[in-house]
Motif scaffolding. Structure first.
Motif, PDB file in Angstrom:
ATOM      1  N   GLY A   1       0.790  -1.232   0.000  1.00 17.19           N
ATOM      2  CA  GLY A   1       0.000   0.000   0.000  1.00 17.19           C
ATOM      3  C   GLY A   1       0.816   1.272   0.000  1.00 17.19           C
ATOM      4  N   GLY A   2       2.147   1.168  -0.139  1.00 16.56           N
ATOM      5  CA  GLY A   2       3.000   2.351  -0.171  1.00 16.56           C
ATOM      6  C   GLY A   2       3.409   2.721  -1.586  1.00 16.56           C
ATOM      7  N   PHE A   3       4.298   3.725  -1.665  1.00 14.68           N
ATOM      8  CA  PHE A   3       4.784   4.170  -2.972  1.00 14.68           C
ATOM      9  C   PHE A   3       6.075   3.463  -3.380  1.00 14.68           C
ATOM     10  N   GLY A   4       6.687   2.743  -2.442  1.00 14.41           N
ATOM     11  CA  GLY A   4       7.882   1.977  -2.755  1.00 14.41           C
ATOM     12  C   GLY A   4       9.129   2.813  -3.001  1.00 14.41           C
ATOM     13  N   LEU A   5       9.194   4.023  -2.445  1.00 10.84           N
ATOM     14  CA  LEU A   5      10.372   4.864  -2.639  1.00 10.84           C
ATOM     15  C   LEU A   5      11.536   4.364  -1.789  1.00 10.84           C
ATOM     16  N   ASN A   6      12.734   4.614  -2.261  1.00 12.85           N
ATOM     17  CA  ASN A   6      13.931   4.278  -1.506  1.00 12.85           C
ATOM     18  C   ASN A   6      13.978   5.093  -0.222  1.00 12.85           C
ATOM     19  N   ARG A   7      14.212   4.432   0.930  1.00 11.70           N
ATOM     20  CA  ARG A   7      14.200   5.135   2.214  1.00 11.70           C
ATOM     21  C   ARG A   7      15.290   6.200   2.294  1.00 11.70           C
TER      22      ARG A   7
END
Length: 256
Positions: free
Chosen positions: A223-229
């Protein structure tokens, strides 16, 4: 008008910023950074919640010591300390909720009790928990301990809302945005204590930052955007720096 030595001394002792819209924008960005930064260390680096908490607790100890010892308000030092509280709050809440096995409800309940206890002891000791009375080292210690508990509680509340309550990250962000809008409405249209409203807003901005941070860096499948932390943390940190450079802050003024 010329300032008297007494007024100058009082200004030097107040080392927290004025509470303006800029304060809240930077606060939300800082709490979001705390989530992505804390997850980057504990999860992406695979150091775990306990080691991550130890690292950030050490950074927090250094930052808060420098803040308390400072002779005047330094915006970058103040916000560095806020970021330190929110990162240690992220890993500490995750450790309590997940590693200790007490769950989000247990962690949030424990942290809420600690926060209320901190405010109660502060009030009984100093007679007020208002930000504009934070002008002694003793008051500063209470201030930062309370903030640390509020940041940790906020993380637990954010995770509880998004996961256990089943609202997801977007739903959680909407819930806390609505609650904060209610605090704003109460500020303008009621006579509710401004101090109570400040601490309510301060607490609520942390779970908002938690769910927004998770929304940014969690996998798309979750459910997230999957961006690099690391990238998300760098962008948030740059935004905070830009805000502090472009919109200088002043120390809070004592109310009479």
């Amino acid at each position: 008008m010329n300032t008297t030595p007494e007024q100058t001394t009082r200004q030097l002792l107040i080392k927290v910023p004025q509470v303006t819209i800029i304060f809240w924008i930077i606060k939300i960005a800082a709490t979001t950074l705390g989530e992505t930064g804390g997850d980057a260390v504990s999860m992406s680096m695979n150091l775990g919640y306990l080691v991550g908490t130890g690292i950030f607790a050490a950074i927090f100890a250094v930052a808060v010591t420098a803040q308390v010892r400072a002779d005047r308000f330094h915006p970058f030092l103040y916000w560095s300390t806020i970021i330190a509280t929110t990162t240690v709050g992220t890993t500490l809440a995750d450790f309590a909720d997940r590693s200790l096995g007490i769950g989000y409800a247990g962690g949030a309940s424990l942290l809420f009790a600690l926060l209320m206890g901190s405010l109660l002891v502060w009030y009984r000791s100093m007679g007020s928990v208002s930000v504009d009375t934070v002008r002694t080292r003793k008051a500063e210690v209470f201030y930062w301990v309370t903030i640390m508990f509020s940041q940790t509680l906020g993380t637990a509340l954010g995770d509880w809302t998004a996961d256990t309550a089943g609202l997801g990250y977007t739903g959680g962000a909407l819930v806390f945005t609505i609650l904060l809008a209610g605090v704003v409405a109460a500020y303008y249209w009621t006579r509710i204590s401004r101090t109570a409203l400040f601490w309510t807003a301060f607490i609520l901005t942390r779970p908002l930052g938690a769910v927004v941070g998770d929304l940014l860096d969690k996998p798309v499948s979750a459910g997230g955007f999957g961006l690099n932390r690391y990238s998300a943390s760098a962008v948030l940190f740059s935004f905070i720096l830009l805000g502090l450079y472009a919109l200088p802050q002043r120390a809070a003024e004592r109310n009479h």
